[in-house]
Design an enzyme around this catalytic site. Sequence first.
Site, PDB file in Angstrom:
ATOM      1  N   ARG A 220     -20.416 -27.216  -1.727  1.00  0.00           N
ATOM      2  CA  ARG A 220     -19.923 -28.216  -2.680  1.00  0.00           C
ATOM      3  C   ARG A 220     -21.067 -28.700  -3.559  1.00  0.00           C
ATOM      4  O   ARG A 220     -21.521 -29.839  -3.472  1.00  0.00           O
ATOM      5  CB  ARG A 220     -19.222 -29.320  -1.927  1.00  0.00           C
ATOM      6  CG  ARG A 220     -17.831 -28.814  -1.569  1.00  0.00           C
ATOM      7  CD  ARG A 220     -17.088 -29.711  -0.709  1.00  0.00           C
ATOM      8  NE  ARG A 220     -15.674 -29.657  -1.039  1.00  0.00           N
ATOM      9  CZ  ARG A 220     -14.770 -30.411  -0.462  1.00  0.00           C
ATOM     10  NH1 ARG A 220     -15.110 -31.291   0.433  1.00  0.00           N
ATOM     11  NH2 ARG A 220     -13.506 -30.298  -0.802  1.00  0.00           N
TER      12      ARG A 220
ATOM     13  N   GLN B 252     -18.263 -25.963  -8.436  1.00  0.00           N
ATOM     14  CA  GLN B 252     -17.053 -26.797  -8.455  1.00  0.00           C
ATOM     15  C   GLN B 252     -15.797 -26.018  -8.830  1.00  0.00           C
ATOM     16  O   GLN B 252     -14.732 -26.254  -8.286  1.00  0.00           O
ATOM     17  CB  GLN B 252     -17.234 -27.965  -9.421  1.00  0.00           C
ATOM     18  CG  GLN B 252     -17.929 -29.133  -8.763  1.00  0.00           C
ATOM     19  CD  GLN B 252     -18.032 -30.339  -9.672  1.00  0.00           C
ATOM     20  OE1 GLN B 252     -17.822 -30.220 -10.880  1.00  0.00           O
ATOM     21  NE2 GLN B 252     -18.363 -31.468  -9.124  1.00  0.00           N
TER      22      GLN B 252
ATOM     23  N   ASP C  51     -14.127 -24.329  -5.822  1.00  0.00           N
ATOM     24  CA  ASP C  51     -13.924 -25.179  -4.639  1.00  0.00           C
ATOM     25  C   ASP C  51     -12.439 -25.241  -4.252  1.00  0.00           C
ATOM     26  O   ASP C  51     -11.685 -26.106  -4.701  1.00  0.00           O
ATOM     27  CB  ASP C  51     -14.482 -26.574  -4.957  1.00  0.00           C
ATOM     28  CG  ASP C  51     -14.439 -27.509  -3.767  1.00  0.00           C
ATOM     29  OD1 ASP C  51     -13.824 -27.157  -2.743  1.00  0.00           O
ATOM     30  OD2 ASP C  51     -15.021 -28.593  -3.873  1.00  0.00           O
TER      31      ASP C  51
ATOM     32  N   SER D 110     -11.105 -28.496  -2.531  1.00  0.00           N
ATOM     33  CA  SER D 110     -10.735 -29.585  -3.441  1.00  0.00           C
ATOM     34  C   SER D 110      -9.420 -29.300  -4.164  1.00  0.00           C
ATOM     35  O   SER D 110      -8.555 -30.171  -4.253  1.00  0.00           O
ATOM     36  CB  SER D 110     -11.828 -29.807  -4.489  1.00  0.00           C
ATOM     37  OG  SER D 110     -12.940 -30.413  -3.900  1.00  0.00           O
TER      38      SER D 110
ATOM     39  N   TYR E  34     -20.180 -35.682   3.606  1.00  0.00           N
ATOM     40  CA  TYR E  34     -19.028 -35.701   4.515  1.00  0.00           C
ATOM     41  C   TYR E  34     -19.173 -36.827   5.524  1.00  0.00           C
ATOM     42  O   TYR E  34     -20.274 -37.328   5.763  1.00  0.00           O
ATOM     43  CB  TYR E  34     -18.939 -34.372   5.288  1.00  0.00           C
ATOM     44  CG  TYR E  34     -18.470 -33.214   4.454  1.00  0.00           C
ATOM     45  CD1 TYR E  34     -17.116 -33.036   4.176  1.00  0.00           C
ATOM     46  CD2 TYR E  34     -19.371 -32.291   3.955  1.00  0.00           C
ATOM     47  CE1 TYR E  34     -16.684 -31.964   3.422  1.00  0.00           C
ATOM     48  CE2 TYR E  34     -18.944 -31.215   3.192  1.00  0.00           C
ATOM     49  CZ  TYR E  34     -17.601 -31.063   2.930  1.00  0.00           C
ATOM     50  OH  TYR E  34     -17.183 -30.002   2.184  1.00  0.00           O
TER      51      TYR E  34
HETATM   52  P1  NAD Z   1     -12.714 -34.307   4.245  1.00  0.00           P
HETATM   53  O1  NAD Z   1     -11.455 -33.552   3.986  1.00  0.00           O
HETATM   54  O2  NAD Z   1     -13.714 -33.725   5.155  1.00  0.00           O
HETATM   55  O3  NAD Z   1     -12.313 -35.751   4.840  1.00  0.00           O
HETATM   56  C1  NAD Z   1     -11.374 -36.573   4.184  1.00  0.00           C
HETATM   57  C2  NAD Z   1     -11.850 -38.013   4.189  1.00  0.00           C
HETATM   58  O4  NAD Z   1     -11.705 -38.573   5.506  1.00  0.00           O
HETATM   59  C3  NAD Z   1     -13.316 -38.199   3.812  1.00  0.00           C
HETATM   60  O5  NAD Z   1     -13.409 -39.051   2.693  1.00  0.00           O
HETATM   61  C4  NAD Z   1     -13.927 -38.815   5.054  1.00  0.00           C
HETATM   62  O6  NAD Z   1     -14.973 -39.738   4.768  1.00  0.00           O
HETATM   63  C5  NAD Z   1     -12.724 -39.520   5.644  1.00  0.00           C
HETATM   64  N1  NAD Z   1     -12.861 -39.940   7.050  1.00  0.00           N
HETATM   65  C6  NAD Z   1     -13.434 -39.273   8.088  1.00  0.00           C
HETATM   66  N2  NAD Z   1     -13.378 -40.015   9.204  1.00  0.00           N
HETATM   67  C7  NAD Z   1     -12.729 -41.174   8.881  1.00  0.00           C
HETATM   68  C8  NAD Z   1     -12.370 -42.329   9.607  1.00  0.00           C
HETATM   69  N3  NAD Z   1     -12.677 -42.482  10.900  1.00  0.00           N
HETATM   70  N4  NAD Z   1     -11.729 -43.326   8.949  1.00  0.00           N
HETATM   71  C9  NAD Z   1     -11.423 -43.207   7.637  1.00  0.00           C
HETATM   72  N5  NAD Z   1     -11.747 -42.127   6.897  1.00  0.00           N
HETATM   73  C10 NAD Z   1     -12.406 -41.131   7.515  1.00  0.00           C
HETATM   74  O7  NAD Z   1     -13.413 -34.717   2.906  1.00  0.00           O
HETATM   75  P2  NAD Z   1     -13.218 -34.116   1.432  1.00  0.00           P
HETATM   76  O8  NAD Z   1     -11.998 -34.662   0.834  1.00  0.00           O
HETATM   77  O9  NAD Z   1     -13.355 -32.664   1.520  1.00  0.00           O
HETATM   78  O10 NAD Z   1     -14.447 -34.765   0.670  1.00  0.00           O
HETATM   79  C11 NAD Z   1     -15.681 -35.038   1.319  1.00  0.00           C
HETATM   80  C12 NAD Z   1     -16.717 -35.477   0.302  1.00  0.00           C
HETATM   81  O11 NAD Z   1     -17.073 -34.403  -0.542  1.00  0.00           O
HETATM   82  C13 NAD Z   1     -16.301 -36.585  -0.623  1.00  0.00           C
HETATM   83  O12 NAD Z   1     -17.443 -37.394  -0.847  1.00  0.00           O
HETATM   84  C14 NAD Z   1     -15.964 -35.879  -1.896  1.00  0.00           C
HETATM   85  O13 NAD Z   1     -16.052 -36.715  -3.022  1.00  0.00           O
HETATM   86  C15 NAD Z   1     -17.050 -34.844  -1.882  1.00  0.00           C
HETATM   87  N6  NAD Z   1     -16.778 -33.682  -2.723  1.00  0.00           N
HETATM   88  C16 NAD Z   1     -17.792 -33.210  -3.515  1.00  0.00           C
HETATM   89  C17 NAD Z   1     -17.579 -32.093  -4.307  1.00  0.00           C
HETATM   90  C18 NAD Z   1     -18.678 -31.547  -5.170  1.00  0.00           C
HETATM   91  O14 NAD Z   1     -19.715 -32.123  -5.287  1.00  0.00           O
HETATM   92  N7  NAD Z   1     -18.507 -30.401  -5.770  1.00  0.00           N
HETATM   93  C19 NAD Z   1     -16.362 -31.473  -4.288  1.00  0.00           C
HETATM   94  C20 NAD Z   1     -15.358 -31.964  -3.469  1.00  0.00           C
HETATM   95  C21 NAD Z   1     -15.587 -33.080  -2.665  1.00  0.00           C
END
Ligand code: NAD
Length: 439
Positions: free
Chosen positions: A164, A169, A172, A175, A271
């Site tokens: 990521r 992007q 991905d 996402s 994460y």
């Molecule tokens: P994910 O699917 O792994 O998890 C979903 C969400 O659940 C996350 O926000 C996580 O913090 C939350 N979570 C975990 N345990 C929890 C708890 N006990 N209580 C409440 N919430 C909890 O995450 P994701 O959607 O794949 O995204 C993870 C991160 O990656 C985010 O910061 C997102 O913005 C970032 N991201 C970055 C890029 C990039 O830079 N290219 C792309 C996609 C996502």
Amino acid sequence: MILRAVRSVGRGTPLASLGVGPEGMVSPVDSRGGEPSVSVGIARETFRGERRVAVVPAIVPALVQAGLEVRVEAGAGAEAGLQDQAYEERGAAMVGSRHEAFESGVVLQVRTLGANPEAGREDLDLLGPGQVVIGMGAPLSAAEAARDLAERGVTLFAMELVPRISRAQGMDVLSSQATIAGYKAVLLAAEALPKMFPMLTTAAGTVAPARVFVIGAGVAGLQAIATARRLGAVVEAYDVRPAVKEQVESLGAKFVELPLEAEESEDRGGYARQMDEEFYRKQRETMTRVVRASDVVITTALVPGVKAPVLVPAGAVHGMAPGSVIVDLAAEQGGNCELTRADQTVEVDGVHVMGPTNLPSTVPFHASQMYAKNVSSFLLHLVHDGRIELDLEDEITRETLVARDGQVVHPRIREALGLDDDNHEQERAAPAPSEGART
Ligand code: NAD
């Protein structure tokens, strides 16, 4: 180190006709001078209920322009509303059988064997040495499937492993598909709820807005918040990573503050970290009040590589008003609600607990469009002058490469398979992955 693995297979060219050229370049014996050097096959998805397709017609011209020959199994896009004619008009060749689509240098799939464990097994015989297979294959939870594909001699890439980082992007898939899941979860809840979402003031009285609580505000959670807001609900959200508070508020939702120590909750990759059981116990306790006051709870909380934390205990569900709905997007990883059953709707005291595991497939047109953009960007990243070149110094290529030369090569998947890795790491001889810029 640049390892070039190039294979081009013409229509009807036997898969076994490989020769090894200079500089470790694997090149096919290709008798069709002048034709595109690499063929790309797209077949119908065979996982039960899967309606997506790996490539949509709009993506075909970019592949053709890159010197690739695109061949699509007739009917491959039908479930997503994409007709054979549309593929042909954009420059693809339609083939009549799965076998012919697989008789290609590169096979693009939505689900490779790991994510299609039953029907996908029938494809093993269609694959052979030198072929490149790209798709989603649940590589960390289905490591044996990666090994089975490695044993066929294919070069396997897992789209879930795309790092990521900013430049990746467009590739991905986590996402793009989570965006769709978050959107569709809200529609499922709205459909099941015996209430409307918006506040309405009418001659027949005032209708209060639905109250929606989103647990986990990553990609799916943020899209769920945005969708519920568009429908007019009052939305609250919580995430263990305090950094997302601002994003939640920018979508017009309220961030629920819980009296929990969550400072160490985010890893360097952005994460969530796995917290200890005492943290989750306190979280369940302090969130129960919000859960009980909500008409809809959408749970999306995940921690990479481990079972989803249980955050909504049965007791909290019993306290919700009859007719309330929980949509648990973590169902495939065990579920965030204690009562969730994957791919089922459980009714308890009039509360519906839904555990859908493949929501993107229920929006197949746009899910395929987004996936096709991701997977074709990835493929084009590997293609130079109409041929596939694997540059293992490149973070995107290295981190997504699961198998080559008959072996599983990805360290985390090798670990999952219990393979001894001292010598292998030296052979891999690639620099450590950088953290990369996250957005
Ligand atoms: P994910 O699917 O792994 O998890 C979903 C969400 O659940 C996350 O926000 C996580 O913090 C939350 N979570 C975990 N345990 C929890 C708890 N006990 N209580 C409440 N919430 C909890 O995450 P994701 O959607 O794949 O995204 C993870 C991160 O990656 C985010 O910061 C997102 O913005 C970032 N991201 C970055 C890029 C990039 O830079 N290219 C792309 C996609 C996502």
